[in-house]
Design an enzyme around this catalytic site. Structure first.
Site, PDB file in Angstrom:
ATOM      1  N   TYR A 293      41.212  30.062  56.546  1.00  0.00           N
ATOM      2  CA  TYR A 293      40.785  29.156  57.608  1.00  0.00           C
ATOM      3  C   TYR A 293      40.389  27.827  56.995  1.00  0.00           C
ATOM      4  CZ  TYR A 293      40.713  33.264  60.602  1.00  0.00           C
ATOM      5  OH  TYR A 293      41.074  34.376  61.311  1.00  0.00           O
ATOM      6  N   GLU A 294      40.669  26.756  57.718  1.00  0.00           N
ATOM      7  CA  GLU A 294      40.310  25.395  57.345  1.00  0.00           C
ATOM      8  C   GLU A 294      38.849  25.282  56.908  1.00  0.00           C
ATOM      9  OE1 GLU A 294      42.191  22.125  59.910  1.00  0.00           O
ATOM     10  OE2 GLU A 294      40.196  22.442  60.750  1.00  0.00           O
ATOM     11  N   SER A 295      38.019  26.129  57.465  1.00  0.00           N
ATOM     12  CA  SER A 295      36.587  26.093  57.188  1.00  0.00           C
ATOM     13  C   SER A 295      36.239  26.595  55.794  1.00  0.00           C
ATOM     14  CB  SER A 295      35.860  26.952  58.221  1.00  0.00           C
ATOM     15  OG  SER A 295      36.422  28.259  58.247  1.00  0.00           O
ATOM     16  N   GLY A 296      37.192  27.240  55.106  1.00  0.00           N
ATOM     17  CA  GLY A 296      36.926  27.693  53.739  1.00  0.00           C
ATOM     18  C   GLY A 296      36.860  29.192  53.558  1.00  0.00           C
TER      19      GLY A 296
ATOM     20  N   GLY B  86      42.807  19.114  60.415  1.00  0.00           N
ATOM     21  CA  GLY B  86      43.674  19.331  59.262  1.00  0.00           C
ATOM     22  C   GLY B  86      45.154  19.349  59.604  1.00  0.00           C
TER      23      GLY B  86
END
Lengths: 231, 294, 294, 231
Positions: D42-45, D122
């Site tokens: 996920y983009e969040s890490g 993103g």
């Protein structure tokens, strides 16, 4: 004596980039005397270390255990050093020249070295980014030539050169001058140990010898095995 | 996978090889295995070549060394390295630490270069023409650059990983993450193989994800004489002793014969290390835990 | 220090202000305090403006917004933001997430720009002339650049810190480290003040060191309605409810009157949140510990 | 149906960059059917998440608890995405055009927008760096114009557009073509829902409806509250 003089250069609360050996001793002496809030940062990534033994390298595990922060080396160089967060950096070297340039790379020609030294490590960027550079090195004509064989660390930010006989400081143009003498040392002793015609300040300071407290801390607490204390 | 197989499959003659770890977690086990398998013409890259590269240079594995500080930390010189450089039998490419860190950072981000404010007033760019500069498109100022470093294989020693290779490291982190992400292949050597649940219980501790790992090897004490925080201390006596061993070619050859060529694997090497456990086993200093619940 | 004092001393009219946290650890407490202190002409920067910037825009604090994704995550629009942009009463400077991350990375490293492989084929550089390019000194290829972002003040909510401000964060890390290091001043707001020994027991967990912190404030639940891993869950009902509140100017004004202007501080705000503990308090999922001994 | 079709696009072991909503459902459906070793990023890490509830945002704490790795966003974009480690990226958008370009920025002129959308997030770099882009979007002439008002994400790497009626694929020149139809849908239905003269492949595939297992997983396990499943 060198460790005590170096320790006195540090103000409480400063952020100091530390190497192993005498700089480490000086910082820990300062922490136990006039600068309890000194923040020590090691190239290895340990921040705020309070080592329970005398570290034998800047990567010693004792610098990690109980430190305030450990970060990767990209952060050490980008977020601390290049960011300008380091107030004091200690450097040493095989050669220090008239303008405070340091050589830790080669003696002789780079491509045909007489002696191959370890190289820069972080010394190039410490010299460029720490706000104030303190050099710690023993005096000798070979160690203090007119011009270093190779500039590993440029001398622009050098504020003091702490030797085993005296302290040198740059003048306005960056040329190192004799600024202060250790007890029992005369200016002529220092000039004889430097490879260029060392000029002296009009008024030379006389440095106090280490106090009883400083000596006791250094010899009994910080380096009881005399790993780094020889003089 | 055994370290022998991992090296045989992933390290080839002529490769650009990185064994990283700043003082901490240096995979001596992998270095010895590469020597035993007699790899040749390697370009060895590492900030601090340390004793393991000194041994690999002495054993004839290296064609070239890319580095930023080549000494025996806290002790003195790497004499095999010095002999090779002073005798000009080893090619070198030299940076500062920041330069090497930046090369790995560029490699990991798959950019061709990295920008840094460095080298003004130093002779390093004269010694190394690969240190160049770039003009900032906003301020017009010139900044230093170094080229990306993308190794063929990077070997990282970690405290623990699961069977897939999700590896956790604590204590000094060096540039292991950047080196691994920059690399074509990655070998992870661990002190302990743990259940995936251990890794999943603390995901912020994972430095290298299985998605980039080619081989996982379990090799307790595989970083000796360097150290593994929480497992064992640095064998400083060995580092001090290396000064004598490496100063003399015959002594060094004898060391390699006995401790590298003369053993089949790490287990045999360990049998030759007396009293390691009592000398070096780590004490207990547990971290305060955290809660990952929601 | 109280949050009121921390904001009064560190946030000034006209400042470039960052409240970071990707979904996680967003300091609503600080945003509300800035609104209460009626700061004006702020340049608000943040990857995801989220509800807190929507509120600050509605309250008239913002002159300009620098961002990469302005929505109500998982719900819909930020209506105060949309009204301001569609009515052209708010200046905007827009990037992608990677662009914003790169701006903070450059700011943290005190470089004037950051290089990234991005934007080929997109209209973003047309909309934002600050997206430029640089030529690689090694390969000759053109790469995108963004300028450094160096805020006047960054506010970070963390799970715990010691009294000096050494702050530890786990779970999603967003760009908090980069934003803090890029900033002139840093306010750290924490769920829990802990003894320095807790921080020192796990130094790898420290994200922001005291050396860069201007003020430390203790404000439990200070990230509500966002969340703090291990402390409380996201108040999704509030995020969903914001759609209705923010759609209508009067509703939004009424919300600010009641929950921001109408309370003195976070403690009073918390008194107005019924059943938070039973709805949102985190369950227990402890990490596996590690040993830092040697 | 869209979730099931999207799930079938994923091969076991692939590294997938996931958004919330249908892509998340599709990935979790694939994990429970033919692709148990799918790695979700996920983009969040959060890497390798196995959320115990349906996440309501890509920053949901349930994506962190029990994941394999959590890293900062600089690492997500530099070490995973720009590094080329992402094999599949999912994107959606308010507009998708003839060449697979996506708009999530504005309807109308950028400086005088009719509707201001959230922006790229993103999406620009996902479109540029993921090896294979799957678009998930519902068909309508407004959502599929000849040319998007603003190119947020360029269409070069788009491999499939999964809609609620059919699947489109680019031809050699990158123009989207009708490639496969859902059960009960005719080519004319799809053409009427697209804002340009949509061409069709010579041989159109017919997609199988969701299996009983897929339906049961989607409706009873993955999204029992029907947060994302509407069709």
């Amino acid at each position: 004596m060198m460790a005590a003089v170096a320790a006195r250069e540090l103000a409480d609360g400063e952020v100091v980039f530390v190497g192993i050996g005498l700089p480490n001793l000086a910082c820990n002496l300062a922490r136990r005397t006039h600068a309890p809030n000194l923040v020590l940062i090691y190239e290895s990534g340990a921040v705020g270390a309070t080592p329970s033994r005398l570290p034998v390298s800047i990567g010693d595990p004792a610098l990690v255990t109980g430190s305030l922060m450990v970060c990767g080396m990209a952060d050490v160089f980008q977020l601390f050093l290049q960011n300008g967060r380091i107030e004091v950096g200690f450097l040493g070297g095989a050669q220090v020249d008239r303008h405070g340039n340091i050589n830790t790379t080669v003696i002789g020609d780079y491509k045909r070295p007489k002696v191959r030294l370890p190289g820069s490590g972080g010394a190039a960027e410490i010299a460029i980014h720490a706000q104030r550079i303190l050099i710690v090195a023993k005096l000798s004509p070979r160690a203090f030539p007119e011009r270093v064989d190779f500039v590993t660390s440029p001398g622009q930010r050098v504020k003091r050169v702490i030797t085993d006989k005296a302290v040198l400081e740059p003048d306005d143009k960056g040329e190192l001058m004799l600024a202060a003498l250790y007890p029992g040392i005369e200016a002529a002793d220092v000039k004889a140990a430097v490879g260029w015609n060392l000029r002296a300040r009009a008024r030379l300071d006389r440095l106090d010898p280490p106090t009883a407290t400083e000596l006791q801390l250094l010899r009994e607490v910080l380096d009881p095995k005399r790993l780094y204390l020889k003089s | 996978m055994s370290l022998r197989d991992a090296v045989a499959r992933n390290v080839r003659d002529g490769d650009v090889v990185v064994i990283e770890g700043f003082t901490h977690l240096i995979s001596f086990a992998a270095g010895h295995e590469i020597i035993r398998q007699r790899r040749r013409d390697l370009t060895l890259c590492r900030l601090t070549p340390d004793l393991i590269y000194d041994q690999m240079i002495a054993a004839g594995c290296a064609k070239k060394l890319v580095f930023s500080w080549a000494g025996n930390p806290g002790v003195g010189s790497l004499h095999a390295f010095r002999r090779a450089v002073e005798g000009r039998t080893l090619e070198i490419e030299e940076y500062s630490h920041f330069g090497m860190v930046a090369r790995f950072a560029a490699g990991a981000a798959r950019l061709p270069f990295w920008t840094l404010r460095d080298y003004a007033g130093t002779d390093l760019p004269k010694a190394n023409p690969r240190i160049k500069s770039v003009t900032c498109p906003y301020t017009g100022e010139a900044l230093a650059t170094v080229p990306a470093l993308n190794p063929d294989v990077t070997i990282v020693h970690a405290q623990r990983a699961d069977a897939q290779g999700n590896a956790q490291i604590w204590g000094l982190l060096g540039v292991q993450k950047e080196a691994a992400f920059a690399s074509e292949r990655v070998i992870v050597v661990v002190e302990e193989l743990v259940d995936e649940r251990v890794i999943r219980s603390d995901p912020n501790r994972t430095l290298i994800p299985a998605a980039i790992v080619s081989a996982v090897v379990v090799e307790p004490w595989g970083a000796h004489p360097s150290y593994a925080q929480g497992y064992y201390d640095r064998d400083n006596d060995f580092y001090v002793g290396w000064e004598e061993i490496s100063r003399d070619r015959a002594e060094l050859a004898h060391y390699l014969d006995e401790f590298v060529y003369g053993v089949q694997d790490r287990a045999e090497y360990m049998e030759k290390q007396p009293r390691l456990l009592e000398r070096l086993k780590a004490g207990e200093q547990r971290c305060a835990g955290v809660n990952y619940g929601f």
